[in-house]
Write a protein that holds these residues in place. Structure first.
Motif, short mmCIF file in Angstrom:
data_model
loop_
_atom_site.label_atom_id
_atom_site.label_comp_id
_atom_site.label_asym_id
_atom_site.label_seq_id
_atom_site.Cartn_x
_atom_site.Cartn_y
_atom_site.Cartn_z
N ARG A 80 0.82 -1.21 0.00
CA ARG A 80 0.00 0.00 0.00
C ARG A 80 0.86 1.27 0.00
O ARG A 80 0.55 2.24 -0.68
N THR A 81 1.97 1.23 0.73
CA THR A 81 2.87 2.38 0.75
C THR A 81 3.48 2.62 -0.62
O THR A 81 3.60 3.77 -1.08
N SER A 82 3.88 1.55 -1.30
CA SER A 82 4.46 1.70 -2.64
C SER A 82 3.44 2.23 -3.63
O SER A 82 3.78 3.03 -4.52
N ILE A 83 2.18 1.81 -3.51
CA ILE A 83 1.14 2.32 -4.42
C ILE A 83 0.96 3.81 -4.22
O ILE A 83 0.87 4.59 -5.18
N ARG A 84 0.93 4.27 -2.94
CA ARG A 84 0.78 5.70 -2.68
C ARG A 84 1.99 6.48 -3.17
O ARG A 84 1.86 7.60 -3.67
N ARG A 85 3.16 5.88 -3.06
CA ARG A 85 4.38 6.58 -3.51
C ARG A 85 4.42 6.74 -5.02
O ARG A 85 4.97 7.72 -5.53
N LEU A 86 3.83 5.79 -5.75
CA LEU A 86 3.87 5.84 -7.21
C LEU A 86 2.69 6.60 -7.81
O LEU A 86 2.59 6.67 -9.05
N GLU A 87 1.79 7.13 -6.99
CA GLU A 87 0.68 7.89 -7.53
C GLU A 87 1.19 9.17 -8.19
O GLU A 87 1.99 9.91 -7.62
N ASP A 88 0.69 9.44 -9.42
CA ASP A 88 1.12 10.63 -10.16
C ASP A 88 -0.05 11.50 -10.58
O ASP A 88 0.08 12.37 -11.45
N GLY A 89 -1.22 11.29 -9.99
CA GLY A 89 -2.39 12.08 -10.34
C GLY A 89 -3.16 11.56 -11.53
O GLY A 89 -4.24 12.07 -11.84
N GLN A 90 -2.62 10.57 -12.24
CA GLN A 90 -3.29 9.99 -13.39
C GLN A 90 -4.12 8.78 -12.97
O GLN A 90 -3.86 8.17 -11.93
N PRO A 91 -5.15 8.42 -13.77
CA PRO A 91 -5.93 7.22 -13.45
C PRO A 91 -5.03 5.99 -13.43
O PRO A 91 -4.08 5.87 -14.21
N ALA A 92 -5.33 5.10 -12.52
CA ALA A 92 -4.51 3.90 -12.37
C ALA A 92 -4.62 3.04 -13.62
O ALA A 92 -5.72 2.79 -14.14
N ARG A 93 -3.48 2.59 -14.12
CA ARG A 93 -3.45 1.73 -15.29
C ARG A 93 -3.61 0.28 -14.86
O ARG A 93 -2.95 -0.18 -13.94
N ARG A 94 -4.48 -0.43 -15.57
CA ARG A 94 -4.70 -1.85 -15.30
C ARG A 94 -4.33 -2.65 -16.54
O ARG A 94 -4.78 -2.34 -17.64
N VAL A 95 -3.51 -3.68 -16.38
CA VAL A 95 -3.19 -4.56 -17.50
C VAL A 95 -4.32 -5.56 -17.69
O VAL A 95 -5.03 -5.91 -16.75
N ARG A 96 -4.49 -6.01 -18.91
CA ARG A 96 -5.55 -6.95 -19.21
C ARG A 96 -5.29 -8.28 -18.52
O ARG A 96 -4.22 -8.86 -18.65
N ASP A 97 -6.28 -8.74 -17.77
CA ASP A 97 -6.12 -9.96 -17.00
C ASP A 97 -6.24 -11.16 -17.92
O ASP A 97 -7.29 -11.38 -18.55
N GLU A 98 -5.17 -11.94 -18.04
CA GLU A 98 -5.17 -13.12 -18.90
C GLU A 98 -5.40 -14.41 -18.11
O GLU A 98 -5.28 -15.50 -18.66
N TRP A 99 -5.75 -14.28 -16.84
CA TRP A 99 -5.90 -15.47 -16.00
C TRP A 99 -7.35 -15.80 -15.69
O TRP A 99 -7.61 -16.78 -14.99
N LYS A 100 -8.30 -15.04 -16.20
CA LYS A 100 -9.70 -15.25 -15.82
C LYS A 100 -10.34 -16.43 -16.53
O LYS A 100 -10.90 -17.32 -15.90
N GLN A 101 -10.29 -16.42 -17.85
CA GLN A 101 -11.02 -17.40 -18.63
C GLN A 101 -10.13 -18.57 -19.01
O GLN A 101 -8.93 -18.41 -19.25
#
Length: 451
Positions: free
Chosen positions: A293-314
């Motif tokens: 959680r600390t690393s996520i807050r440290r890497l926040e840059d004011g932009q929407p969080a980028r999510r990679v396409r999940d290839e493990w669901k289906q």
């Protein structure tokens, strides 16, 4: 030899004076297991091992005790601890300083007297010393923090490249969403059953390969016992769904991968991987969860969080069919052997193959004009029709000198023919001339000076 003289050796083995041979042997084995250089990494473990070996050999009679082990039963020459003065309970000087020049270091310990070996035993002592030196060389080359008798972990360990990014254990690729995946392999035979869990750090493609491998091993060895039948099916279905993902292990893996991405300068991708790690930890309050959680807050840059396409669901349909393919093969074999297909392989299939081969042979013979006289077209263009009549559909136009074969009787001015490529149709009988078209073309060209 009285017990006072051997008291130092009993104390080395932590047993009472006058112990039986069985007690001496058990005490020696216990201490040897504790102080063996291959098991104990302390600096003085080797010397202690030599000393307890010497004490054991002396107490069971394989070696003679030095005469200076004690200065007599009256206790002369001993300090307040009962040990010879100026010496310690361990080491080459345990028998007293006065004998330091008369003893030498043996391959199994100290305190041997300088004496010639019995005749015929020189080679035996030389081989024993050589074996001991080789053993010590191997022990010094072995990592001190690894127990030599410990069972090695069978699962593949994560490999990383120069940037510290963890690679897939199967394909070797670096993925933005690696996972620690566990698969089950079940082995059974009659009343026995054994379940094995294999795990590795994998990318999606590598996970599919390892899942198929685990399922096939279960198919081959999991259905030979009545106790393993149901667990084998559960293992195959679990592998088909993609295995299991331990939450703690995957959180650690993704945190390490995100750290490597951040070091390489790819902060957005590092943040995306940390978001995946947060999905695994949930509301956990462990030290690792707080670091993520600390690393996520440290890497926040004011932009929407980028999510990679999940290839493990289906799980793909083809992958599921591959996991169950041995079942389909078994069903097909049972149908052939006992069901409606019984006799298909032994009776119907050979008959079908023979009839089809005969038909193909006949068509080939017709195509190449075997045992038939060739004709060629003597017009610039000749319509080949589907039936005998000008009102039928034109299949194509035959070129001049094209070779054809008559395949049926004539119907007036029409005759059925086969072309060299297997076509069948009707043409005007007056347009055909007996002979090979290639020969007729060569003759015409020689007469008319064609190119």
């Amino acid at each position: 030899m009285n017990q006072d003289r051997l008291g130092i050796y009993y104390r080395m083995l932590n047993i009472a004076p006058g112990a039986s041979a069985k007690e001496i042997k058990l005490a020696y084995r216990k201490l040897a297991f504790e102080y063996h250089p291959d098991r104990n990494t302390d600096a003085d473990s080797e010397e202690k091992f030599k000393d307890i070996t010497e004490a054991y050999e002396i107490l069971i009679g394989e070696r003679k005790a030095p005469p200076q082990a004690s200065n007599g039963a009256n206790g002369q020459g001993r300090n307040t601890n009962g040990k010879p003065s100026g010496t310690s309970a361990y080491g080459p000087n345990a028998a007293g300083p006065g004998n330091a020049q008369k003893t030498r270091q043996g391959f199994a310990g100290s305190g041997r007297k300088e004496q010639q070996p019995p005749p015929g035993k020189n080679d035996k002592y030389a081989r024993a010393n050589q074996a001991y030196r080789e053993q010590q060389a191997k022990a010094s080359a072995r990592k001190s923090n690894i127990h030599p008798g410990a069972r090695r972990h069978k699962n593949k360990k994560p490999t990383s490249n120069t940037a510290g990014l963890i690679q897939c254990a199967v394909t070797g690729v670096v993925s933005a969403q690696p996972r620690l995946v566990e698969f089950k392999i079940v082995r059974g035979f009659f009343n026995s059953m054994r379940t094995e869990t294999v795990s590795a750090y994998l990318a999606p493609k590598g996970a599919r390969r390892m899942a198929l491998k685990a399922s096939f091993k279960t198919w081959l060895r999991g259905f030979w016992g009545w106790r393993s039948f149901v667990p084998a099916w559960r293992a195959i279905l679990g592998n088909m769904r993609g295995g299991t993902f331990p939450a703690e292990g995957n959180a650690k893996l993704l945190f390490a991968q995100a750290t490597a991405f951040e070091r390489s300068g790819n902060r957005p991708l590092a943040r995306a991987v940390l978001l995946q790690a947060r999905d695994f930890i949930g509301t956990n309050r462990s030290a690792l969860a707080e670091q993520i959680r600390t690393s996520i807050r440290r890497l926040e840059d004011g932009q929407p969080a980028r999510r990679v396409r999940d290839e493990w669901k289906q799980v793909g349909t083809l992958v599921a069919l591959l996991h169950l393919s041995p079942l389909f093969v078994l069903i097909f074999a049972l149908l052939i052997a006992f069901g409606p297909g019984q006799g298909f392989l032994t009776r119907d299939l050979p008959t079908m193959v023979a009839e089809k081969s005969t038909e193909i042979t006949r068509q080939v013979a017709q195509m190449i004009g075997e045992d038939r006289d060739p004709y060629y077209v003597d017009r610039d263009l000749l319509n080949m029709r589907e039936g005998a009549g000008v009102n039928t559909k034109v299949i194509r136009r035959l070129a001049r000198f094209e070779t054809v074969y008559v395949s049926g009787d004539s119907e007036g001015i029409w005759v059925e023919i086969n072309t060299s490529i297997g076509e069948t149709g009707f043409v005007n009988l007056d347009a055909l001339v007996p002979g090979n078209g290639a020969d007729a073309r060569d003759t015409w060209c020689s007469q008319n000076n064609c190119d």
